[in-house]
Design a protein around this motif. Structure first.
Motif, mmCIF file in Angstrom:
data_model
loop_
_atom_site.group_PDB
_atom_site.id
_atom_site.type_symbol
_atom_site.label_atom_id
_atom_site.label_comp_id
_atom_site.label_asym_id
_atom_site.label_seq_id
_atom_site.Cartn_x
_atom_site.Cartn_y
_atom_site.Cartn_z
ATOM 1 N N TYR A 285 0.276 -1.345 11.818
ATOM 2 C CA TYR A 285 -0.569 -0.193 12.144
ATOM 3 C C TYR A 285 0.155 1.144 12.026
ATOM 4 O O TYR A 285 -0.482 2.198 11.976
ATOM 5 C CB TYR A 285 -1.108 -0.331 13.572
ATOM 6 C CG TYR A 285 -0.019 -0.341 14.625
ATOM 7 C CD1 TYR A 285 0.441 0.836 15.185
ATOM 8 C CD2 TYR A 285 0.572 -1.547 15.029
ATOM 9 C CE1 TYR A 285 1.462 0.818 16.137
ATOM 10 C CE2 TYR A 285 1.585 -1.563 15.975
ATOM 11 C CZ TYR A 285 2.015 -0.382 16.526
ATOM 12 O OH TYR A 285 3.022 -0.384 17.455
ATOM 13 N N GLN A 286 1.480 1.143 11.990
ATOM 14 C CA GLN A 286 2.218 2.409 12.006
ATOM 15 C C GLN A 286 2.050 3.166 10.691
ATOM 16 O O GLN A 286 2.056 2.582 9.611
ATOM 17 C CB GLN A 286 3.705 2.168 12.258
ATOM 18 C CG GLN A 286 4.017 1.774 13.691
ATOM 19 C CD GLN A 286 5.518 1.745 13.969
ATOM 20 O OE1 GLN A 286 6.330 1.718 13.043
ATOM 21 N NE2 GLN A 286 5.885 1.736 15.233
ATOM 22 N N ARG A 287 1.874 4.489 10.819
ATOM 23 C CA ARG A 287 1.727 5.340 9.644
ATOM 24 C C ARG A 287 3.039 5.435 8.872
ATOM 25 O O ARG A 287 4.112 5.465 9.462
ATOM 26 C CB ARG A 287 1.300 6.761 10.038
ATOM 27 C CG ARG A 287 -0.159 6.894 10.406
ATOM 28 C CD ARG A 287 -0.574 8.362 10.501
ATOM 29 N NE ARG A 287 0.310 9.153 11.339
ATOM 30 C CZ ARG A 287 1.118 10.097 10.875
ATOM 31 N NH1 ARG A 287 1.193 10.340 9.581
ATOM 32 N NH2 ARG A 287 1.881 10.795 11.705
ATOM 33 N N GLU A 288 2.917 5.531 7.557
ATOM 34 C CA GLU A 288 4.097 5.693 6.713
ATOM 35 C C GLU A 288 4.713 7.075 6.958
ATOM 36 O O GLU A 288 4.006 8.074 7.024
ATOM 37 C CB GLU A 288 3.702 5.550 5.244
ATOM 38 C CG GLU A 288 4.882 5.396 4.314
ATOM 39 C CD GLU A 288 4.455 5.022 2.905
ATOM 40 O OE1 GLU A 288 5.327 4.625 2.133
ATOM 41 O OE2 GLU A 288 3.259 5.145 2.598
ATOM 42 N N GLN A 289 6.015 7.117 7.130
ATOM 43 C CA GLN A 289 6.738 8.369 7.374
ATOM 44 C C GLN A 289 7.715 8.573 6.223
ATOM 45 O O GLN A 289 8.918 8.310 6.336
ATOM 46 C CB GLN A 289 7.483 8.296 8.719
ATOM 47 C CG GLN A 289 6.623 7.916 9.900
ATOM 48 C CD GLN A 289 5.904 9.118 10.484
ATOM 49 O OE1 GLN A 289 6.089 10.246 10.037
ATOM 50 N NE2 GLN A 289 5.088 8.890 11.491
#
Length: 341
Positions: A285-289
């Motif tokens: 679920y974590q956004r790409e950084q």
């Protein structure tokens, strides 16, 4: 009124606008058709509104075009003239350069506060003493929440005054433990860890290390809390900060955010130990950084970089907790930290 209309058109997202939409936008300050039509025809004359000929004109009197193209370049010219006017009247310390490259709506939004700040500086000058943000906020604009909660800090940064107004940031206090053996040394090391479990695991070994403090980051909270380090730890020394967080997108982003404020050395012995473990699943679920990852990866070997790229792309990660207490303490005590500076 003329400036209101131009600002409204400058912030309209599309390049063309239908007559019905134009009338809807202006009806709050041009309630009659006669007033609306007069304003539109004036904008036509100025070249700000250009008729889309293919759509034709209405049969009403006076006649208006069904569609207009908005010439935003002319509006910007007017906007720049307005900025130049304010530059000559506001306090010389108020820097408006940033607004020349921004949407005029940002200037419109900031102007009321800037005028209050200008009045404050002209009356009181710049303060010599530091006070908490709510107190300074109330003095500047009459709203104690403005700086912290309503975008005031960003306004002050845009006009180049945040540092000059001696504002103590409002954030959660920094949580840390001190090694009494090291607080008098000229060069001091401080380790920041992202999670509470890792902090508790390392704490018993603090006095056996070369570090002056162990700081509990509490996730993203540390990004703001670190602003208080010099006040909570007023020790004159050369301070070196090491960071150890989860090897996931968020943990890497926290390190990057901190590193932009103050040099944050990656605590490589801990990261290297994590990378030989089996990654966990569950961070899809974590956004790409992208930017954070680009800054983080070059500290590792080519093979490890590819390993982490693949791991993150598949939603896997290495939590700090992959290293057990004894392993954490051994790494902290026995690693050569001086060669990382």
């Amino acid at each position: 009124m003329d400036q209101q209309i131009k600002r409204l058109l400058a912030t309209y997202k599309k390049k063309t606008i239908k007559l019905a939409e134009l009338e809807f936008l202006m009806k709050s300050f041009l309630p009659t058709y006669a007033a609306f039509a007069e304003a539109v025809l004036q904008l036509e004359k100025q070249g700000i509104l250009v008729m889309v000929k293919a759509k034709g004109r209405t049969s009403r009197t006076p006649s208006l075009a069904f569609n207009y193209r908005i010439n935003k370049n002319l509006i910007v010219e007017d906007f720049h003239v307005e900025l130049q006017h304010y530059r000559s009247t506001l306090h010389a310390a108020i820097n408006l350069d940033l607004y020349y490259g921004k949407d005029p709506s940002l200037w419109k939004k900031d102007l009321p506060a800037i005028l209050k700040i200008d009045a404050y500086i002209k009356e009181h000058g710049f303060p010599d003493d530091q006070v908490p943000a709510p107190e300074r906020s109330y003095a500047l604009v009459g709203d104690e929440k403005w700086i912290v909660e309503k975008g005031g800090k960003e306004v002050l940064e845009r006009i180049g005054l945040f540092d000059r107004l001696q504002i103590i940031p409002v954030s959660e206090p920094l949580m840390f433990a001190i090694n009494p053996k090291k607080i008098h040394e000229a060069s001091q090391y401080h380790l920041i860890v992202e999670n509470k479990t890792t902090y508790q695991g390392l704490l018993p070994a603090l006095k056996e290390t070369m570090f002056a403090s162990l700081i509990y980051g509490s996730g993203k909270a540390v990004i703001k809390s670190m602003e208080q380090f010099s006040m909570q730890y007023p020790v004159e020394a050369k301070h070196h900060f090491f960071y150890f967080g989860d090897i996931d997108r968020e943990g890497i982003a926290i390190w990057h955010s901190l590193d932009k404020k103050i040099k944050m050395i990656l605590a490589m012995p801990f990261y290297q130990a994590c990378l030989v473990k089996t990654p966990s699943i569950g961070k899809e679920y974590q956004r790409e950084q992208i930017t954070s990852l680009e800054q983080f990866l070059p500290f590792f070997s080519d093979e490890q970089q590819e390993q982490m790229k693949e791991m993150l792309a598949n939603g896997k990660y290495h939590p700090q907790e992959t290293l057990k207490t004894k392993e954490l303490q051994q790494i902290w005590r026995e690693s050569d930290w001086t060669n990382l500076i």
